[in-house]
Design a protein around this motif. Structure first.
Motif, short mmCIF file in Angstrom:
data_model
loop_
_atom_site.label_atom_id
_atom_site.label_comp_id
_atom_site.label_asym_id
_atom_site.label_seq_id
_atom_site.Cartn_x
_atom_site.Cartn_y
_atom_site.Cartn_z
N LEU A 48 13.82 -2.47 -5.27
CA LEU A 48 14.10 -1.17 -5.85
C LEU A 48 13.83 -0.07 -4.85
CD1 LEU A 48 12.41 -1.69 -9.34
CD2 LEU A 48 14.87 -1.62 -8.87
N ASP A 49 14.51 1.04 -5.02
CA ASP A 49 14.29 2.20 -4.15
C ASP A 49 12.83 2.63 -4.26
OD1 ASP A 49 14.81 4.29 -2.42
OD2 ASP A 49 15.38 5.66 -4.04
N GLY A 50 12.12 2.65 -3.15
CA GLY A 50 10.70 2.98 -3.17
C GLY A 50 9.84 1.86 -3.71
N GLY A 51 10.38 0.65 -3.78
CA GLY A 51 9.68 -0.46 -4.42
C GLY A 51 8.75 -1.23 -3.52
N LEU A 52 8.63 -0.88 -2.25
CA LEU A 52 7.68 -1.53 -1.36
C LEU A 52 6.36 -0.76 -1.44
CD1 LEU A 52 7.11 -3.67 0.86
CD2 LEU A 52 7.79 -1.94 2.53
N PHE A 53 5.30 -1.42 -1.88
CA PHE A 53 4.02 -0.73 -2.02
C PHE A 53 2.88 -1.67 -1.69
CE2 PHE A 53 4.90 -2.74 -6.02
CZ PHE A 53 3.68 -3.17 -6.50
N SER A 54 1.74 -1.08 -1.38
CA SER A 54 0.54 -1.86 -1.05
C SER A 54 -0.60 -1.41 -1.95
CB SER A 54 0.15 -1.65 0.42
OG SER A 54 1.19 -2.08 1.29
N ILE A 55 -1.53 -2.32 -2.20
CA ILE A 55 -2.70 -1.99 -3.00
C ILE A 55 -3.96 -2.41 -2.26
CG2 ILE A 55 -1.45 -2.21 -5.19
CD1 ILE A 55 -2.80 -4.90 -5.61
N GLU A 56 -5.01 -1.60 -2.40
CA GLU A 56 -6.32 -1.98 -1.89
C GLU A 56 -6.99 -2.88 -2.92
OE1 GLU A 56 -7.51 1.81 0.94
OE2 GLU A 56 -8.33 1.71 -1.09
N VAL A 57 -7.57 -3.98 -2.44
CA VAL A 57 -8.18 -4.98 -3.33
C VAL A 57 -9.52 -5.39 -2.75
CG1 VAL A 57 -7.91 -7.26 -4.37
CG2 VAL A 57 -5.91 -5.84 -3.99
N LEU A 58 -10.51 -5.54 -3.63
CA LEU A 58 -11.78 -6.13 -3.23
C LEU A 58 -11.69 -7.63 -3.41
CD1 LEU A 58 -14.14 -3.51 -4.90
CD2 LEU A 58 -13.44 -3.64 -2.50
N PRO A 59 -12.27 -8.43 -2.52
CA PRO A 59 -12.03 -9.88 -2.48
C PRO A 59 -12.70 -10.64 -3.62
CG PRO A 59 -13.70 -9.30 -0.90
CD PRO A 59 -13.20 -7.99 -1.46
#
Length: 211
Positions: free
Chosen positions: A128-139
């Motif tokens: 999707l347009d703008g559909g590449l995203f990243s999230i910060e995650v704690l392990p």
């Protein structure tokens, strides 16, 4: 308190306050989201830069779980009695008897991770347009300690706390991005004490425990 302590308090009714200290662990990791920078969804931190799970977020999850257990709307009388009026209830202004602290999180040796995802059109399988995203995650293995305090003037609150611990032990998911398989919580220890704050020694002990 707006009343004196000491012998003159002998005739006062007992006023209970519960102090429940829980140690929680997140076997699959956690993403307590709070904002974004561009296409990076960031986790919440305190003034020292430490990752935290906000007490208001945990209180909201517990309110929803309690509401579901008792088959009652989130602004129903049983729920409002303990958790206060909901933000959508414009007719009432009842404060919550339950207070939940922010939980400072220990991320362990792994530290903070960043995971990247694509949001796909399920019909065409195209991004999707703008559909590449990243999230910060704690392990996985992230843990923390949270304190719940409960005003209990009618001495009926211990059952509520037992129910809330039971809900946490049933495998609730906390934080954001639960659909990504993160956020499941386990209770590793629970310490409870009830204080009669009409007594000077109990009130002092309660304040020490909170500190």
């Amino acid at each position: 308190l707006d009343r004196p302590f000491g012998p003159q308090n002998k005739g006062l009714k007992m006023t209970l306050v519960h102090h429940l200290q829980l140690k929680l662990e997140f076997p699959s990791g956690l993403s307590p989201g709070e904002g974004s920078r561009g296409n990076l969804l960031t986790i919440s931190t305190d003034g020292q830069g430490r990752p935290v799970l906000r007490g208001t977020a945990l209180a909201g999850v517990l309110r929803a779980a309690y509401s579901k257990r008792h088959s009652e709307f989130k602004n129903g009388p049983k729920v409002s009695n303990w958790f206060g009026s909901s933000s959508s209830d414009q007719e009432a202004d009842h404060a919550s008897r339950l207070q939940v602290s922010d939980m400072v999180l220990e991320a362990g040796k792994g530290g903070k991770l960043i995971r990247t995802f694509n949001a796909l059109n399920r019909h065409t399988n195209a991004v999707l347009d703008g559909g590449l995203f990243s999230i910060e995650v704690l392990p996985p293995g992230t843990s923390g300690q949270v304190v719940l305090t409960l005003d209990d003037p009618q001495s009926t609150g211990e059952n509520l706390l037992r129910e809330l611990v039971s809900e946490l032990e049933s495998g609730l998911q906390l934080g954001g991005r639960a659909a990504r398989g993160i956020g499941q919580v386990t209770v590793t220890s629970a310490e409870h004490r009830a204080y009669d704050i009409s007594k000077l020694e109990d009130h002092a002990a309660f304040l020490n425990a909170c500190w």
